[in-house]
Design a protein around this motif. Structure first.
Motif, PDB file in Angstrom:
ATOM      1  N   THR A 202       0.840  -1.200   0.000  1.00 18.91           N
ATOM      2  CA  THR A 202       0.000   0.000   0.000  1.00 18.91           C
ATOM      3  C   THR A 202       0.868   1.241   0.000  1.00 18.91           C
ATOM      4  N   ASP A 203       0.309   2.343  -0.495  1.00 19.76           N
ATOM      5  CA  ASP A 203       1.034   3.616  -0.460  1.00 19.76           C
ATOM      6  C   ASP A 203       0.466   4.555   0.597  1.00 19.76           C
ATOM      7  N   VAL A 204      -0.369   4.030   1.475  1.00 18.39           N
ATOM      8  CA  VAL A 204      -1.009   4.844   2.505  1.00 18.39           C
ATOM      9  C   VAL A 204      -0.666   4.261   3.876  1.00 18.39           C
ATOM     10  N   PRO A 205      -0.176   5.074   4.797  1.00 17.35           N
ATOM     11  CA  PRO A 205       0.122   4.546   6.144  1.00 17.35           C
ATOM     12  C   PRO A 205      -1.149   4.160   6.881  1.00 17.35           C
ATOM     13  N   ILE A 206      -0.986   3.320   7.874  1.00 13.16           N
ATOM     14  CA  ILE A 206      -2.109   2.864   8.692  1.00 13.16           C
ATOM     15  C   ILE A 206      -2.668   4.034   9.494  1.00 13.16           C
ATOM     16  N   ILE A 207      -3.987   4.191   9.430  1.00 13.50           N
ATOM     17  CA  ILE A 207      -4.675   5.237  10.196  1.00 13.50           C
ATOM     18  C   ILE A 207      -5.194   4.668  11.521  1.00 13.50           C
ATOM     19  N   LEU A 208      -5.601   3.413  11.504  1.00 12.81           N
ATOM     20  CA  LEU A 208      -6.150   2.758  12.688  1.00 12.81           C
ATOM     21  C   LEU A 208      -5.173   2.830  13.860  1.00 12.81           C
ATOM     22  N   LYS A 209      -5.727   2.998  15.057  1.00 10.57           N
ATOM     23  CA  LYS A 209      -4.896   3.023  16.258  1.00 10.57           C
ATOM     24  C   LYS A 209      -5.610   2.255  17.364  1.00 10.57           C
ATOM     25  N   PRO A 210      -5.206   1.007  17.624  1.00  5.55           N
ATOM     26  CA  PRO A 210      -5.851   0.229  18.691  1.00  5.55           C
ATOM     27  C   PRO A 210      -5.693   0.888  20.058  1.00  5.55           C
ATOM     28  N   GLN A 211      -6.780   0.830  20.839  1.00  3.90           N
ATOM     29  CA  GLN A 211      -6.806   1.363  22.193  1.00  3.90           C
ATOM     30  C   GLN A 211      -7.484   0.338  23.108  1.00  3.90           C
ATOM     31  N   PRO A 212      -7.358   0.468  24.418  1.00  2.00           N
ATOM     32  CA  PRO A 212      -7.965  -0.517  25.322  1.00  2.00           C
ATOM     33  C   PRO A 212      -9.468  -0.705  25.121  1.00  2.00           C
ATOM     34  N   LEU A 213     -10.187   0.357  24.775  1.00  2.00           N
ATOM     35  CA  LEU A 213     -11.640   0.260  24.607  1.00  2.00           C
ATOM     36  C   LEU A 213     -12.074   0.184  23.158  1.00  2.00           C
ATOM     37  N   GLY A 214     -11.138   0.001  22.242  1.00  2.00           N
ATOM     38  CA  GLY A 214     -11.533  -0.090  20.844  1.00  2.00           C
ATOM     39  C   GLY A 214     -10.452   0.413  19.913  1.00  2.00           C
ATOM     40  N   PHE A 215     -10.869   1.195  18.922  1.00  2.00           N
ATOM     41  CA  PHE A 215      -9.938   1.658  17.895  1.00  2.00           C
ATOM     42  C   PHE A 215     -10.207   3.108  17.545  1.00  2.00           C
ATOM     43  N   GLU A 216      -9.141   3.900  17.505  1.00  2.00           N
ATOM     44  CA  GLU A 216      -9.235   5.177  16.808  1.00  2.00           C
ATOM     45  C   GLU A 216      -9.162   4.873  15.318  1.00  2.00           C
ATOM     46  N   TRP A 217      -9.926   5.623  14.548  1.00  2.00           N
ATOM     47  CA  TRP A 217      -9.991   5.362  13.110  1.00  2.00           C
ATOM     48  C   TRP A 217     -10.162   6.699  12.408  1.00  2.00           C
ATOM     49  N   GLY A 218     -10.373   6.675  11.117  1.00  2.00           N
ATOM     50  CA  GLY A 218     -10.590   7.905  10.372  1.00  2.00           C
ATOM     51  C   GLY A 218     -11.554   7.678   9.242  1.00  2.00           C
ATOM     52  N   GLY A 219     -11.987   8.761   8.611  1.00  2.00           N
ATOM     53  CA  GLY A 219     -12.984   8.661   7.554  1.00  2.00           C
ATOM     54  C   GLY A 219     -12.574   7.780   6.396  1.00  2.00           C
ATOM     55  N   VAL A 220     -11.401   8.039   5.825  1.00  2.00           N
ATOM     56  CA  VAL A 220     -11.028   7.297   4.621  1.00  2.00           C
ATOM     57  C   VAL A 220     -10.726   5.836   4.922  1.00  2.00           C
ATOM     58  N   ALA A 221     -10.136   5.542   6.055  1.00  2.00           N
ATOM     59  CA  ALA A 221      -9.858   4.150   6.401  1.00  2.00           C
ATOM     60  C   ALA A 221     -11.149   3.394   6.678  1.00  2.00           C
ATOM     61  N   SER A 222     -12.095   4.051   7.344  1.00  2.00           N
ATOM     62  CA  SER A 222     -13.373   3.410   7.642  1.00  2.00           C
ATOM     63  C   SER A 222     -14.235   3.239   6.405  1.00  2.00           C
ATOM     64  N   GLY A 223     -13.895   3.972   5.337  1.00  2.00           N
ATOM     65  CA  GLY A 223     -14.683   3.973   4.115  1.00  2.00           C
ATOM     66  C   GLY A 223     -15.662   5.119   4.017  1.00  2.00           C
ATOM     67  N   MET A 224     -15.874   5.851   5.128  1.00  2.00           N
ATOM     68  CA  MET A 224     -16.856   6.931   5.147  1.00  2.00           C
ATOM     69  C   MET A 224     -16.112   8.269   5.098  1.00  2.00           C
ATOM     70  N   ASP A 225     -15.505   8.553   3.955  1.00  2.00           N
ATOM     71  CA  ASP A 225     -14.460   9.558   3.789  1.00  2.00           C
ATOM     72  C   ASP A 225     -14.654  10.866   4.551  1.00  2.00           C
ATOM     73  N   ASN A 226     -15.672  11.646   4.167  1.00  2.00           N
ATOM     74  CA  ASN A 226     -15.840  12.975   4.771  1.00  2.00           C
ATOM     75  C   ASN A 226     -16.975  12.995   5.791  1.00  2.00           C
ATOM     76  N   SER A 227     -17.244  11.854   6.410  1.00  2.00           N
ATOM     77  CA  SER A 227     -18.322  11.777   7.389  1.00  2.00           C
ATOM     78  C   SER A 227     -18.069  12.728   8.552  1.00  2.00           C
ATOM     79  N   PRO A 228     -19.102  13.462   8.988  1.00  2.00           N
ATOM     80  CA  PRO A 228     -18.923  14.378  10.119  1.00  2.00           C
ATOM     81  C   PRO A 228     -18.668  13.652  11.437  1.00  2.00           C
ATOM     82  N   ARG A 229     -18.848  12.327  11.459  1.00  2.00           N
ATOM     83  CA  ARG A 229     -18.596  11.608  12.715  1.00  2.00           C
ATOM     84  C   ARG A 229     -17.127  11.634  13.105  1.00  2.00           C
ATOM     85  N   PHE A 230     -16.231  11.908  12.152  1.00  2.00           N
ATOM     86  CA  PHE A 230     -14.802  11.913  12.446  1.00  2.00           C
ATOM     87  C   PHE A 230     -14.256  13.325  12.628  1.00  2.00           C
TER      88      PHE A 230
END
Length: 528
Positions: A202-230
């Protein structure tokens, strides 16, 4: 339907895959990339199921348009682990995990023609075997295909289970779970990723960041690019954690099918761990909704279809499911004339004019996921109703908007495509948008919502009037026609024995033809 698809027509069905300012994380088509490979030129319509729906023949027309486009997006590129494969209809030099997974879900109805499940090897082999992604574009063997956002939603186990329901192929399960261990490896790989990590595929670094209660994520990695949830940094995404639970659930079920009780037990425990975590930390009892979590521990009260992943994973109680379903019944929330909008209509970010990608547009992957979540959790009527609303919106767009095709995403109000900022989304998107005319049409509008190849059972929620059904429907070694005549009878032909369950009543189907008295079903509420 007797159809002949001329070679010339198929040769022009796939547009040149030039970028439209692609936020799909700016996956611009390189000006130096070799010319795109050609789609496979022809196919046998007899290998596809043939739907019947006299109340709205336009749905059948749209179905065949989707089949045409899907077949036109089979690409052959020597040098990949799997060729031919299903192209996402976005950019030839990239492949996406969640696009490919969702495409496999409609490909399972025509597995002899559409290489849906086979396409997943283009992710399994590079990520977990170190296989190179080299594709010979017109003699250029140095041009490398890349996985775009390898921390995309981890949906492989769910999709493999859905395919298994149609095929009953336990040899593939043993290959996946015993010989290659791809599903377990991907589960653990996703679980242990490091933010900013880079890989050769891949030419894109990992956005995901595992945490004790789940995962930090981002719009493009989740597939929901410009979602206001992020909008907030450090947000814990309910869908990333719930998709891992979904994977654990289906790894356990697949392991059970091949008698691996140790693996089954391991992933049942993992599923239960995540289920408890999600219900303890991500469920808001006051609002009756699964939310993302802000860095300060409060809920991020941006309502999107992503919150139905816990429901699909089977982690929601019946009471929780009912409260979630109310959001689809609310015309000012996720419902309305076109349900499954990508953010609540009451949210300040909702764009009623254009949909603006994930700020209001209707997307088939999240709509399909949510509808399956309802279907499998006691909300079949609402699932069927919203499925037909979405399908009708797609059909009206196809009928009335030029070019007459399937689109990447749809306007939340008018029967037109959505926009991404100032540009219309991509046309001929088959691509996951075929989930509407193929999967939702078969599973919810016609109503053949459950198949088990191993048990040889088909379940039909018969809720329409008028003549409707499907011919040439295939699962395991069965080829069957199922046609309701609109007068209380179902005509069935089959080459092999199986059980057909109509609205809870089982009927033994024998080889040959028979007529079933299924009773006259009241007319369902239909979209206008």
């Amino acid at each position: 339907m007797n159809r002949i698809v001329p070679l010339l027509l198929l040769s022009i069905l796939t547009p040149l895959l030039t970028a439209t300012g692609l936020t799909r994380a700016s996956a611009e088509t390189s000006s130096s990339a070799p010319a795109s490979p050609s789609p496979t030129p022809t196919y046998e319509c007899s290998k596809f199921p043939q739907p019947i729906f006299d109340q709205e023949p336009g749905y059948v027309d749209l179905y065949w348009k989707a089949c045409d486009l899907a077949h036109a997006h089979i690409l052959s590129q020597p040098g990949l682990p799997q060729s031919p494969y299903m192209d996402e209809a976005f950019a030839d030099q990239y492949i996406w995990i969640w696009d490919s997974c969702f495409m496999a879900l409609f490909c399972r109805y025509s597995p002899e023609v559409l290489p849906g499940i086979e396409s997943l090897s283009n992710f399994y082999a590079p990520i977990h075997d170190g296989a190179p992604l080299r594709a010979d574009f017109r003699g250029d063997s140095k041009y490398q295909v890349l996985i775009r956002h390898s921390d995309n939603p981890p949906l492989f186990a769910w999709v493999e289970w859905q395919y298994f329901q149609m095929t009953g192929d336990k040899d593939r399960l043993r290959w996946l779970l015993k010989e290659k261990q791809y599903l377990q490896k991907h589960y653990q790989w996703f679980q242990s990723l490091k933010h900013g990590e880079r890989f050769s595929f891949t030419d894109v670094p990992i956005i995901l960041k595992p945490q004790p209660l789940g995962f930090e994520w981002g719009g493009v990695a989740s597939g929901m690019d410009n979602s206001p949830r992020f909008g907030a940094q450090g947000l814990l995404a309910n869908d990333a954690l719930s998709q891992q639970a979904l994977s654990a659930k289906y790894i356990a079920l697949l392991a059970k099918e091949i008698g691996d009780t140790e693996l089954q037990s391991q992933y049942e425990k993992e599923y239960n761990r995540i289920r408890d975590l999600v219900n303890q930390h991500y469920w808001d009892e006051e609002d009756g909704f699964y939310y993302d979590i802000l860095p300060d521990g409060h809920f991020s009260k941006v309502r999107t279809p992503a919150s139905f992943w816990p429901v699909l994973a089977g982690m929601a109680s019946p009471e929780h499911v009912e409260r979630m379903a109310q959001r689809l019944r609310d015309p000012e929330d996720l419902g309305g004339p076109v349900p499954w909008v990508s953010v609540s209509r009451s949210d300040k970010a909702f764009d009623s004019k254009t949909g603006n990608y994930w700020r209001g547009a209707v997307w088939l992957p999240t709509a399909y996921m949510g509808i399956r979540a309802l279907t499998e959790n006691g909300q079949g009527d609402l699932a069927d109703k919203t499925a037909e609303q979405v399908l009708r919106h797609m059909y009206l767009t196809y009928r009335d908007y030029s070019p007459h095709t399937l689109w990447e995403a749809y306007n939340p109000i008018q029967p037109i495509p959505a926009y991404h900022d100032t540009k219309v989304v991509k046309p001929d998107f088959c691509g996951w948008s075929a989930l509407g005319p193929i999967s939702l049409f078969i599973e919810n509008v016609i109503g053949i919502h459950s198949v088990s190849a191993t048990e040889r059972v088909v379940e039909w929620r018969l809720h329409q009037t008028g003549r409707h059904g499907i011919r040439n429907f295939r699962f395991a070694d069965v080829v069957t026609d199922l046609v309701a005549d609109g007068e209380g009878h179902v005509d069935v032909t089959s080459n092999s024995a199986y059980t057909l369950i109509i609205n809870g009543c089982p009927f033994k189907i024998e080889p040959g033809s028979q007529k079933i008295a299924a009773g006259i079903v009241p007319n369902a509420e239909r979209p206008s």
